[in-house]
Structure formats: structure tokens, C-alpha cells
Design an enzyme around this catalytic site. Structure first.
Site, PDB file in Angstrom:
ATOM      1  N   SER A 138       0.859  -1.184   0.000  1.00  0.00           N
ATOM      2  CA  SER A 138       0.000   0.000   0.000  1.00  0.00           C
ATOM      3  C   SER A 138       0.891   1.227   0.000  1.00  0.00           C
ATOM      4  CB  SER A 138      -0.893   0.011   1.251  1.00  0.00           C
ATOM      5  OG  SER A 138      -1.537   1.260   1.420  1.00  0.00           O
ATOM      6  N   TYR A 151      -2.607  -1.714  10.067  1.00  0.00           N
ATOM      7  CA  TYR A 151      -2.675  -1.901   8.617  1.00  0.00           C
ATOM      8  C   TYR A 151      -1.434  -1.306   7.962  1.00  0.00           C
ATOM      9  CZ  TYR A 151      -4.166  -1.563   3.763  1.00  0.00           C
ATOM     10  OH  TYR A 151      -4.223  -1.670   2.396  1.00  0.00           O
TER      11      TYR A 151
END
Length: 248
Positions: A138, A151
């Protein structure tokens, strides 16, 4: 990466980026196998997209990964592309000790899941004449969002792991690529599917497909580059503050 004539397994592709990428790769002449936990979604995908196969898999369950990998290799022995798509993103309040169960769940899915998948498939993949492993990190791996700390950290771990995997597989003929998405209009977080600050899903997949044939390390659409290169640009702290504000 060769863009056609592959047999591709994509666990975690029952919705969002994973499903959109699976459909596009299938349309390019690849045999695509979608993996996911929810059998009703898998059945729906099989009905809606004839030619895409499905396998139930829970990447947070080590035994189930081994079972599903054995099934995939038995049914589709020529698998030469693995895309470790599964991931969870949840907000956490680190001032409250109750954040830990959420964090543990994300670690099991976002870090241990891809590691289990690589472990289950790497020997088979290495034996293929032309093969690719794609991990999914990400933009938040490089510029974290404070409201989703585990995350962001899990994706930083995947980035680091991918770099090591690439070096260890050098000379085997296996390409190791890292897909690092920006925020995309999916249901990953509440409200994200319609958010103006998120990239339209179709546009994201269009750009990814255009980059795949020439990618050598990281697959970076233009929208993710500010996050990816914030530290070298000297504005990482400002971007982190902006991300934290955006989440409210």
C-alpha cells in the site's frame, strides 16, 4: 510480467481491487482462479464470470492455506502466477488497550496470510519455466495513516518481505513484483467506495494493467507516488498529518 497465457491464483479477490484485477486478467487470456472465504461470493463470481474458477481459502488459517494450496495445485497444476491480494484495514485507537484484538486479526491476515501463501506455493512457482509472484502492499507502507496503524505497519512489513523474496529468488526465473495501491474506491474502509479522495477502481485497474508488462520491482500508479516517495521529497510528516485529518 507476461500479460496473457498464465494460470493465476488470486486469494482475496472476491471484491474490490482483487476481483477487478481478476476479471481484467481473465479478459486478457489468462486462466484465473479466485480464492476467498465466503462461498456465496465465490459461487456468484463463478456464475457472473464464466471461465473464472474459484477455491475457498482463509489466509488467516494456516491449515486452510495448506488445504487450499493442495486443491489449487491438484486442479490447476500449471499455476505460474500468485497474487497475494487478501487484506483487512480497520481503524484503531492506540490509547485504548482494546485495539489489540483488531491488530492481531490484521497481522494474521495481512502479514501471516501472504507469508503462508508464499510458503505453500514457492517451490511449485520456482519450478515453472516463467512465473511471477505479486505481493500487495500500500502507499501507507511508506507514509502511514495514524488512524490505521496496524494496517500501515503490516503493509510496510510486506514491502520489506518482498524485497528479500526478490533477492532470494534472483536467478530462478521468478519475477517478484509489489503492487502498492493508493486509496481506491472500494469497501476496504467505511465510506471509501464513494470517497472523492479515493481513486476510481476502473481507472486504477486500467493503469495497473498498462504497467504490468514493463514492471520490474514495484507497480506504482501515479496517485500513489506522493505517498511512496514522501520521505525522499521531504514532506512525509505533512502528508501523515493530512492523512490523519482526512480520516476524521
Amino acid at each position: 510480467m507476461r500479460i496473457h497465457d498464465n494460470t493465476i491464483f488470486i486469494p482475496g479477490a472476491t471484491s474490490g481491487i482483487g476481483l477487478a484485477l481478476a476479471v481484467r486478467l481473465h479478459s486478457e487470456g489468462n486462466h484465473v482462479i479466485v480464492g476467498g472465504r465466503r462461498t456465496e461470493l465465490l459461487a456468484q463470481i463463478a456464475r457472473q464470470y464464466p471461465g473464472i474458477d474459484t477455491v475457498r481459502i482463509d489466509v488467516a488459517d494456516a491449515a486452510d492455506v495448506d488445504r487450499a494450496a493442495a486443491e489449487v495445485l491438484e486442479r490447476f497444476g500449471g499455476v505460474n502466477v500468485l497474487i497475494t491480494m487478501a487484506g483487512l484495514m480497520r481503524a484503531e485507537n492506540l490509547r485504548d488497550r482494546g485495539f489489540l484484538p483488531t491488530a492481531v486479526t490484521e497481522v494474521h491476515t495481512n502479514i501471516l496470510g501472504p507469508l503462508r501463501l508464499v510458503s505453500a506455493f514457492v517451490e511449485h512457482i520456482v519450478a515453472q519455466p516463467q512465473a511471477t509472484i505479486i505481493t500487495v502492499s500500500s502507499g501507507l507502507a511508506f507514509t502511514p495513516m495514524a488512524t490505521t496503524p496496524t494496517y500501515s505497519a503490516s503493509k510496510a512489513a510486506i514491502h520489506s518481505f518482498t524485497d528479500s523474496l526478490r533477492l532470494q529468488l534472483a536467478g530462478t526465473g521468478v519475477e517478484v513484483l509489489e503492487l502498492a495501491p493508493p486509496a481506491v474506491q472500494t469497501d476496504l474502509m467505511p465510506g471509501q467506495a464513494d470517497a472523492e479522495w479515493a481513486m476510481p477502481l476502473d481507472g486504477f485497474v486500467d493503469e495497473v494493467m498498462s504497467l504490468l508488462p514493463s514492471a520490474t520491482r514495484e507497480i506504482l500508479v501515479e496517485n500513489v507516488k506522493p505517498l511512496r516517495f514522501a520521505e525522499s521529497a521531504g514532506n512525509r510528516d505533512d502528508l501523515m498529518a493530512a492523512l490523519a485529518h482526512q480520516a476524521h
